[in-house]
Scaffold this active site. Structure first.
Site, PDB file in Angstrom:
ATOM      1  N   SER A  75       0.813  -1.228   0.000  1.00 27.73           N
ATOM      2  CA  SER A  75       0.000   0.000   0.000  1.00 27.73           C
ATOM      3  C   SER A  75       0.846   1.278   0.000  1.00 27.73           C
ATOM      4  O   SER A  75       1.686   1.494   0.880  1.00 27.73           O
ATOM      5  CB  SER A  75      -0.907  -0.007   1.232  1.00 27.73           C
ATOM      6  OG  SER A  75      -1.392   1.288   1.493  1.00 27.73           O
ATOM      7  N   ASN A  76       0.587   2.122  -0.982  1.00 23.67           N
ATOM      8  CA  ASN A  76       1.210   3.446  -1.016  1.00 23.67           C
ATOM      9  C   ASN A  76       0.608   4.348   0.059  1.00 23.67           C
ATOM     10  O   ASN A  76       1.281   5.209   0.613  1.00 23.67           O
ATOM     11  CB  ASN A  76       1.011   4.081  -2.389  1.00 23.67           C
ATOM     12  CG  ASN A  76       1.767   3.336  -3.483  1.00 23.67           C
ATOM     13  OD1 ASN A  76       2.979   3.197  -3.408  1.00 23.67           O
ATOM     14  ND2 ASN A  76       1.047   2.838  -4.483  1.00 23.67           N
TER      15      ASN A  76
END
Ligand SMILES: Cc1ncc(COP(=O)(O)O)c(C=O)c1O
Length: 320
Positions: A75-76
């Site tokens: 996840s960014n």
């Protein structure tokens, strides 16, 4: 349009709008541009930084003393929440779903480096992950903390309403004359903000959403809900013809979310070899593959300027 919303500055100066002349040569199209939202000062940047400006603004306005975010290891959003917390001096708890033994690489490695408190949830569904996040919030409150849960899509979309203002100013200043905007189609947050913002600013941009996650019906439903939600927050009416300016392309999905395709691998090579621009496989390479097809098929004509939104995600290059 956004003056009344609490906001913190994380993006800094406008991200560059650049003409990609070498890609233009490859395609025989003189006006292919890129909006470089991968170029931000905060920990490799990306689209989530713009949403975090409004999420953390709200958190501070509510007197919160820590941020909670849940996601998968790549996840960014988790990485950038950890980064914003480190920069602003706010404690961050990251809840990671997925195999608890998997090594922390790429984005997750950075999250750890940024000093976030990491809790591993194991292989839970998206629904279970949401419930566990709520449970963590309740436990923190019971312990006297004031946590803020990152991720509200309507508030998050405001970041790209603001980006629409920024891109409009650059389009005019640089004389780009943009007509087509090509961007990833995913949860519909970034997309909703940019489309709503452009409509409120009376831009005649056409939007091409290259789906990387959902079929057209699901993406349309998410997008519509987020546009209505963000517009309601802003107390603005949604133009009735808004969706007429939006085209959804599902031809790059291949085996689904996060699964590379021959076209996405080739697109990333073309981008790197001609512009020295790095694009990862989950979002931007599929989007660029879509742009290449749209130009080659004539759907984006040679006399109409087009711009791809580079949404970042750069650290996931090191997870591939
Ligand atoms: C690099 C990158 N691009 C695009 C997206 C999609 O944005 P949205 O969820 O707003 O559709 C994300 C979301 O995780 C992302 O990290």
């Amino acid at each position: 349009m956004l003056d009344t919303f609490p906001w913190v500055d994380l993006v800094g100066a406008p991200t560059p709008l650049e003409r990609m002349s070498r890609i233009g040569e490859v395609l025989g199209h003189p006006a292919i541009w890129v909006k470089r939202d991968d170029c931000m000062p905060l920990a490799f940047g990306g689209n989530k930084v713009r949403s975090l400006e409004f999420w953390i603004g709200e958190a501070k306005a509510q007197g919160s003393d820590m941020l909670v975010v849940a996601g998968a290891l790549p996840s960014n959003q988790c990485r950038l929440t950890a980064a914003a917390g480190a920069k602003l001096g706010i404690e961050v708890l990251v809840l990671y779903a997925g195999d608890s033994e998997a090594p922390l690489r790429g984005n997750a490695m950075l999250t750890e480096l940024l000093g976030a408190d990491i809790r591993r949830l194991g292989p839970v569904s998206e629904e279970e992950r949401g419930a566990l996040a709520q449970q963590a919030m309740a436990e923190l409150r019971a312990a006297g903390r004031r946590p803020y849960l990152i991720g509200d899509p309507f508030v998050g979309a405001l970041g790209y309403v603001r980006a629409a203002e920024e891109l409009t100013a650059q389009d005019l200043q640089q004389g780009a004359g943009l007509r087509h905007i090509v961007l990833p189609g995913s949860m519909g947050v970034t997309e909703a903000g940019l489309i709503l913002g452009a409509a409120l600013l009376d831009r005649d941009w056409r939007f091409h959403l290259v789906s990387v996650e959902y079929d057209a019906a699901e993406l349309t439903a998410r997008l519509t809900e987020n546009i209505l939600g963000a517009a309601a927050l802003m107390d603005q009416a949604v133009p009735t013809d808004l969706m007429d300016r939006v085209e959804i392309h599902t031809g790059e999905l291949g085996g689904g979310y996060g699964v590379v395709t021959e076209a996405s691998l080739a697109a990333a090579r073309t981008m790197a070899a001609n512009e020295a621009l790095m694009i990862e496989q989950v979002y931007v390479a599929k989007t660029f593959a879509g742009l290449l097809n749209l130009v080659r098929s004539g759907a984006i004509p040679k006399d109409e300027a087009a711009c791809i939104l580079h949404t970042g995600g750069t650290p996931s290059l090191f997870e591939q």
